[in-house]
Write a protein that holds these residues in place. Sequence first.
Motif, PDB file in Angstrom:
ATOM      1  N   THR A  84     -15.757   8.073  -1.756  1.00  0.00           N
ATOM      2  CA  THR A  84     -15.183   8.250  -3.091  1.00  0.00           C
ATOM      3  C   THR A  84     -13.847   8.996  -3.057  1.00  0.00           C
ATOM      4  O   THR A  84     -12.866   8.515  -3.640  1.00  0.00           O
ATOM      5  CB  THR A  84     -16.185   8.960  -4.007  1.00  0.00           C
ATOM      6  OG1 THR A  84     -17.398   8.208  -4.033  1.00  0.00           O
ATOM      7  CG2 THR A  84     -15.652   9.083  -5.420  1.00  0.00           C
ATOM      8  N   PRO A  85     -13.737  10.150  -2.399  1.00  0.00           N
ATOM      9  CA  PRO A  85     -12.424  10.818  -2.358  1.00  0.00           C
ATOM     10  C   PRO A  85     -11.356   9.993  -1.659  1.00  0.00           C
ATOM     11  O   PRO A  85     -10.192   9.991  -2.076  1.00  0.00           O
ATOM     12  CB  PRO A  85     -12.695  12.108  -1.578  1.00  0.00           C
ATOM     13  CG  PRO A  85     -14.146  12.330  -1.677  1.00  0.00           C
ATOM     14  CD  PRO A  85     -14.768  10.974  -1.787  1.00  0.00           C
ATOM     15  N   TRP A  86     -11.748   9.274  -0.617  1.00  0.00           N
ATOM     16  CA  TRP A  86     -10.789   8.437   0.094  1.00  0.00           C
ATOM     17  C   TRP A  86     -10.259   7.338  -0.811  1.00  0.00           C
ATOM     18  O   TRP A  86      -9.060   7.083  -0.869  1.00  0.00           O
ATOM     19  CB  TRP A  86     -11.440   7.829   1.342  1.00  0.00           C
ATOM     20  CG  TRP A  86     -10.476   7.045   2.155  1.00  0.00           C
ATOM     21  CD1 TRP A  86      -9.574   7.529   3.047  1.00  0.00           C
ATOM     22  CD2 TRP A  86     -10.301   5.627   2.149  1.00  0.00           C
ATOM     23  NE1 TRP A  86      -8.853   6.505   3.601  1.00  0.00           N
ATOM     24  CE2 TRP A  86      -9.281   5.322   3.066  1.00  0.00           C
ATOM     25  CE3 TRP A  86     -10.911   4.593   1.455  1.00  0.00           C
ATOM     26  CZ2 TRP A  86      -8.869   4.031   3.299  1.00  0.00           C
ATOM     27  CZ3 TRP A  86     -10.489   3.304   1.687  1.00  0.00           C
ATOM     28  CH2 TRP A  86      -9.481   3.030   2.607  1.00  0.00           C
ATOM     29  N   HIS A  87     -11.156   6.697  -1.558  1.00  0.00           N
ATOM     30  CA  HIS A  87     -10.723   5.634  -2.471  1.00  0.00           C
ATOM     31  C   HIS A  87      -9.837   6.200  -3.581  1.00  0.00           C
ATOM     32  O   HIS A  87      -8.868   5.553  -3.998  1.00  0.00           O
ATOM     33  CB  HIS A  87     -11.932   4.919  -3.068  1.00  0.00           C
ATOM     34  CG  HIS A  87     -12.542   3.927  -2.145  1.00  0.00           C
ATOM     35  ND1 HIS A  87     -11.946   2.720  -1.867  1.00  0.00           N
ATOM     36  CD2 HIS A  87     -13.672   3.959  -1.414  1.00  0.00           C
ATOM     37  CE1 HIS A  87     -12.691   2.050  -1.013  1.00  0.00           C
ATOM     38  NE2 HIS A  87     -13.749   2.785  -0.707  1.00  0.00           N
TER      39      HIS A  87
ATOM     40  N   THR B  39      -4.528   6.504  -5.879  1.00  0.00           N
ATOM     41  CA  THR B  39      -3.409   7.309  -6.372  1.00  0.00           C
ATOM     42  C   THR B  39      -2.119   6.962  -5.637  1.00  0.00           C
ATOM     43  O   THR B  39      -1.059   6.835  -6.265  1.00  0.00           O
ATOM     44  CB  THR B  39      -3.720   8.803  -6.211  1.00  0.00           C
ATOM     45  OG1 THR B  39      -4.940   9.095  -6.892  1.00  0.00           O
ATOM     46  CG2 THR B  39      -2.615   9.655  -6.787  1.00  0.00           C
ATOM     47  N   CYS B  40      -2.200   6.779  -4.337  1.00  0.00           N
ATOM     48  CA  CYS B  40      -1.007   6.402  -3.560  1.00  0.00           C
ATOM     49  C   CYS B  40      -0.483   5.044  -3.988  1.00  0.00           C
ATOM     50  O   CYS B  40       0.732   4.840  -4.104  1.00  0.00           O
ATOM     51  CB  CYS B  40      -1.332   6.389  -2.069  1.00  0.00           C
ATOM     52  SG  CYS B  40      -1.616   8.027  -1.392  1.00  0.00           S
TER      53      CYS B  40
END
Length: 71
Positions: free
Chosen positions: A27-30, A35-36
């Motif tokens: 989840t944080p990676w996605h 965002t990028c």
Amino acid sequence: MFTGLGVAAWERRSCGAVSQYQVREWTPWHRHVTTCMLALAFLSVARERACRLARRRLVQEVDDGPALWAE
């Protein structure tokens, strides 16, 4: 072939701050990647609009002649 890639990745990961960054969950990676991608899309649109405006001003200046003084 893959062994060399694994060793190179391990060497990169073992140096400095790169070793501190670990993806623990998806989840944080996605969220980070999303965002990028949104930031890249925003900057691309902003750059295109700025270039379009600059071209429009250049064409207008060529049509009107050089501006000798500000009106």
